[in-house]
Design a protein around this motif. Structure first.
Motif, PDB file in Angstrom:
ATOM      1  N   ARG A 130       0.835  -1.202   0.000  1.00 55.22           N
ATOM      2  CA  ARG A 130       0.000   0.000   0.000  1.00 55.22           C
ATOM      3  C   ARG A 130       0.869   1.252   0.000  1.00 55.22           C
ATOM      4  O   ARG A 130       2.059   1.176   0.244  1.00 55.22           O
ATOM      5  CB  ARG A 130      -0.949   0.004   1.190  1.00 55.22           C
ATOM      6  CG  ARG A 130      -0.274  -0.104   2.513  1.00 55.22           C
ATOM      7  CD  ARG A 130      -1.325  -0.244   3.613  1.00 55.22           C
ATOM      8  NE  ARG A 130      -0.708  -0.698   4.824  1.00 55.22           N
ATOM      9  CZ  ARG A 130      -0.843  -0.129   6.002  1.00 55.22           C
ATOM     10  NH1 ARG A 130      -1.580   0.947   6.126  1.00 55.22           N
ATOM     11  NH2 ARG A 130      -0.255  -0.616   7.043  1.00 55.22           N
ATOM     12  N   GLY A 131       0.251   2.369  -0.279  1.00 52.95           N
ATOM     13  CA  GLY A 131       0.933   3.651  -0.216  1.00 52.95           C
ATOM     14  C   GLY A 131       1.872   3.906  -1.372  1.00 52.95           C
ATOM     15  O   GLY A 131       1.657   3.439  -2.490  1.00 52.95           O
ATOM     16  N   PRO A 132       2.938   4.662  -1.119  1.00 49.22           N
ATOM     17  CA  PRO A 132       3.844   5.085  -2.187  1.00 49.22           C
ATOM     18  C   PRO A 132       4.535   3.921  -2.893  1.00 49.22           C
ATOM     19  O   PRO A 132       4.814   4.001  -4.077  1.00 49.22           O
ATOM     20  CB  PRO A 132       4.880   5.955  -1.474  1.00 49.22           C
ATOM     21  CG  PRO A 132       4.269   6.323  -0.185  1.00 49.22           C
ATOM     22  CD  PRO A 132       3.293   5.253   0.158  1.00 49.22           C
ATOM     23  N   TRP A 133       4.774   2.837  -2.183  1.00 50.30           N
ATOM     24  CA  TRP A 133       5.447   1.697  -2.814  1.00 50.30           C
ATOM     25  C   TRP A 133       4.603   1.132  -3.944  1.00 50.30           C
ATOM     26  O   TRP A 133       5.109   0.818  -5.012  1.00 50.30           O
ATOM     27  CB  TRP A 133       5.713   0.594  -1.779  1.00 50.30           C
ATOM     28  CG  TRP A 133       6.344  -0.599  -2.397  1.00 50.30           C
ATOM     29  CD1 TRP A 133       7.668  -0.797  -2.580  1.00 50.30           C
ATOM     30  CD2 TRP A 133       5.679  -1.730  -2.964  1.00 50.30           C
ATOM     31  NE1 TRP A 133       7.863  -1.999  -3.210  1.00 50.30           N
ATOM     32  CE2 TRP A 133       6.659  -2.585  -3.453  1.00 50.30           C
ATOM     33  CE3 TRP A 133       4.365  -2.108  -3.096  1.00 50.30           C
ATOM     34  CZ2 TRP A 133       6.363  -3.793  -4.070  1.00 50.30           C
ATOM     35  CZ3 TRP A 133       4.062  -3.308  -3.716  1.00 50.30           C
ATOM     36  CH2 TRP A 133       5.051  -4.130  -4.190  1.00 50.30           C
ATOM     37  N   ALA A 134       3.322   1.001  -3.718  1.00 49.95           N
ATOM     38  CA  ALA A 134       2.427   0.423  -4.720  1.00 49.95           C
ATOM     39  C   ALA A 134       2.382   1.291  -5.968  1.00 49.95           C
ATOM     40  O   ALA A 134       2.318   0.780  -7.089  1.00 49.95           O
ATOM     41  CB  ALA A 134       1.029   0.248  -4.149  1.00 49.95           C
ATOM     42  N   LYS A 135       2.421   2.579  -5.786  1.00 47.98           N
ATOM     43  CA  LYS A 135       2.316   3.479  -6.926  1.00 47.98           C
ATOM     44  C   LYS A 135       3.583   3.526  -7.765  1.00 47.98           C
ATOM     45  O   LYS A 135       3.561   4.011  -8.884  1.00 47.98           O
ATOM     46  CB  LYS A 135       1.929   4.871  -6.438  1.00 47.98           C
ATOM     47  CG  LYS A 135       0.524   4.848  -5.871  1.00 47.98           C
ATOM     48  CD  LYS A 135       0.120   6.148  -5.256  1.00 47.98           C
ATOM     49  CE  LYS A 135      -1.273   5.981  -4.659  1.00 47.98           C
ATOM     50  NZ  LYS A 135      -1.691   7.110  -3.895  1.00 47.98           N
ATOM     51  N   LYS A 136       4.674   2.982  -7.263  1.00 41.74           N
ATOM     52  CA  LYS A 136       5.905   2.896  -8.045  1.00 41.74           C
ATOM     53  C   LYS A 136       5.873   1.722  -9.014  1.00 41.74           C
ATOM     54  O   LYS A 136       6.621   1.688  -9.970  1.00 41.74           O
ATOM     55  CB  LYS A 136       7.110   2.764  -7.116  1.00 41.74           C
ATOM     56  CG  LYS A 136       7.387   4.018  -6.337  1.00 41.74           C
ATOM     57  CD  LYS A 136       8.565   3.850  -5.421  1.00 41.74           C
ATOM     58  CE  LYS A 136       8.773   5.088  -4.563  1.00 41.74           C
ATOM     59  NZ  LYS A 136       9.839   4.895  -3.576  1.00 41.74           N
ATOM     60  N   LEU A 196      -3.390  -4.449  -8.460  1.00 36.60           N
ATOM     61  CA  LEU A 196      -2.884  -5.695  -9.025  1.00 36.60           C
ATOM     62  C   LEU A 196      -1.430  -5.850  -8.598  1.00 36.60           C
ATOM     63  O   LEU A 196      -0.515  -5.598  -9.369  1.00 36.60           O
ATOM     64  CB  LEU A 196      -3.013  -5.675 -10.547  1.00 36.60           C
ATOM     65  CG  LEU A 196      -4.428  -5.444 -11.082  1.00 36.60           C
ATOM     66  CD1 LEU A 196      -4.395  -5.280 -12.582  1.00 36.60           C
ATOM     67  CD2 LEU A 196      -5.342  -6.576 -10.680  1.00 36.60           C
ATOM     68  N   LEU A 197      -1.214  -6.252  -7.359  1.00 37.21           N
ATOM     69  CA  LEU A 197       0.133  -6.290  -6.809  1.00 37.21           C
ATOM     70  C   LEU A 197       0.620  -7.697  -6.474  1.00 37.21           C
ATOM     71  O   LEU A 197       1.704  -7.863  -5.965  1.00 37.21           O
ATOM     72  CB  LEU A 197       0.192  -5.426  -5.542  1.00 37.21           C
ATOM     73  CG  LEU A 197      -0.102  -3.948  -5.756  1.00 37.21           C
ATOM     74  CD1 LEU A 197      -0.136  -3.225  -4.426  1.00 37.21           C
ATOM     75  CD2 LEU A 197       0.931  -3.325  -6.664  1.00 37.21           C
ATOM     76  N   TRP A 198      -0.174  -8.710  -6.742  1.00 38.56           N
ATOM     77  CA  TRP A 198       0.207 -10.073  -6.415  1.00 38.56           C
ATOM     78  C   TRP A 198       0.443 -10.837  -7.710  1.00 38.56           C
ATOM     79  O   TRP A 198      -0.265 -10.652  -8.689  1.00 38.56           O
ATOM     80  CB  TRP A 198      -0.890 -10.731  -5.584  1.00 38.56           C
ATOM     81  CG  TRP A 198      -1.006 -10.106  -4.232  1.00 38.56           C
ATOM     82  CD1 TRP A 198      -0.419 -10.547  -3.089  1.00 38.56           C
ATOM     83  CD2 TRP A 198      -1.697  -8.915  -3.878  1.00 38.56           C
ATOM     84  NE1 TRP A 198      -0.713  -9.706  -2.044  1.00 38.56           N
ATOM     85  CE2 TRP A 198      -1.502  -8.685  -2.501  1.00 38.56           C
ATOM     86  CE3 TRP A 198      -2.464  -8.001  -4.574  1.00 38.56           C
ATOM     87  CZ2 TRP A 198      -2.037  -7.622  -1.829  1.00 38.56           C
ATOM     88  CZ3 TRP A 198      -3.001  -6.934  -3.896  1.00 38.56           C
ATOM     89  CH2 TRP A 198      -2.798  -6.740  -2.549  1.00 38.56           C
ATOM     90  N   ASP A 199       1.438 -11.710  -7.727  1.00 40.65           N
ATOM     91  CA  ASP A 199       1.817 -12.435  -8.938  1.00 40.65           C
ATOM     92  C   ASP A 199       1.263 -13.856  -8.926  1.00 40.65           C
ATOM     93  O   ASP A 199       1.244 -14.519  -7.903  1.00 40.65           O
ATOM     94  CB  ASP A 199       3.339 -12.528  -9.050  1.00 40.65           C
ATOM     95  CG  ASP A 199       3.979 -11.169  -9.264  1.00 40.65           C
ATOM     96  OD1 ASP A 199       3.413 -10.387 -10.028  1.00 40.65           O
ATOM     97  OD2 ASP A 199       5.034 -10.927  -8.668  1.00 40.65           O
ATOM     98  N   LYS A 200       0.826 -14.290 -10.106  1.00 40.20           N
ATOM     99  CA  LYS A 200       0.457 -15.684 -10.321  1.00 40.20           C
ATOM    100  C   LYS A 200       0.754 -16.014 -11.772  1.00 40.20           C
ATOM    101  O   LYS A 200       0.145 -15.460 -12.676  1.00 40.20           O
ATOM    102  CB  LYS A 200      -1.020 -15.932 -10.041  1.00 40.20           C
ATOM    103  CG  LYS A 200      -1.425 -17.369 -10.317  1.00 40.20           C
ATOM    104  CD  LYS A 200      -2.831 -17.640  -9.880  1.00 40.20           C
ATOM    105  CE  LYS A 200      -3.344 -19.012 -10.156  1.00 40.20           C
ATOM    106  NZ  LYS A 200      -2.479 -20.039 -10.509  1.00 40.20           N
ATOM    107  N   ASP A 201       1.695 -16.899 -11.985  1.00 38.83           N
ATOM    108  CA  ASP A 201       2.079 -17.321 -13.337  1.00 38.83           C
ATOM    109  C   ASP A 201       2.387 -16.134 -14.248  1.00 38.83           C
ATOM    110  O   ASP A 201       1.834 -16.001 -15.330  1.00 38.83           O
ATOM    111  CB  ASP A 201       0.985 -18.187 -13.961  1.00 38.83           C
ATOM    112  CG  ASP A 201       0.695 -19.435 -13.151  1.00 38.83           C
ATOM    113  OD1 ASP A 201       1.634 -19.937 -12.515  1.00 38.83           O
ATOM    114  OD2 ASP A 201      -0.458 -19.891 -13.160  1.00 38.83           O
ATOM    115  N   LYS A 202       3.225 -15.220 -13.777  1.00 39.48           N
ATOM    116  CA  LYS A 202       3.649 -14.034 -14.534  1.00 39.48           C
ATOM    117  C   LYS A 202       2.488 -13.095 -14.860  1.00 39.48           C
ATOM    118  O   LYS A 202       2.544 -12.335 -15.806  1.00 39.48           O
ATOM    119  CB  LYS A 202       4.364 -14.445 -15.811  1.00 39.48           C
ATOM    120  CG  LYS A 202       5.627 -15.243 -15.561  1.00 39.48           C
ATOM    121  CD  LYS A 202       6.310 -15.593 -16.855  1.00 39.48           C
ATOM    122  CE  LYS A 202       7.533 -16.444 -16.593  1.00 39.48           C
ATOM    123  NZ  LYS A 202       8.181 -16.842 -17.835  1.00 39.48           N
TER     124      LYS A 202
END
Length: 48
Positions: free
Chosen positions: A6-12, A30-36
């Motif tokens: 969350r916050g500034p990290w996500a927006k990078k 959309l910050l979690w990965d599944k099969d690329k």
């Protein structure tokens, strides 16, 4: 939620908000990965 999702990290992240390809929810993080592929928090929690 973990502080690194969350916050500034996500927006990078590139393309951090959009429509989830699995559930079709619009305007979500959309910050979690599944099969690329980037998926939303709810789909990541389901452990698909």
């Amino acid at each position: 939620m973990a502080k690194n999702k969350r916050g500034p990290w996500a927006k990078k992240e590139k393309n951090w908000r959009g429509t989830c390809p699995l559930c079709g929810r619009p305007r979500v993080k959309l910050l979690w990965d599944k099969d690329k592929t980037k998926i939303c928090k709810r789909c990541a929690a389901k452990k698909l």
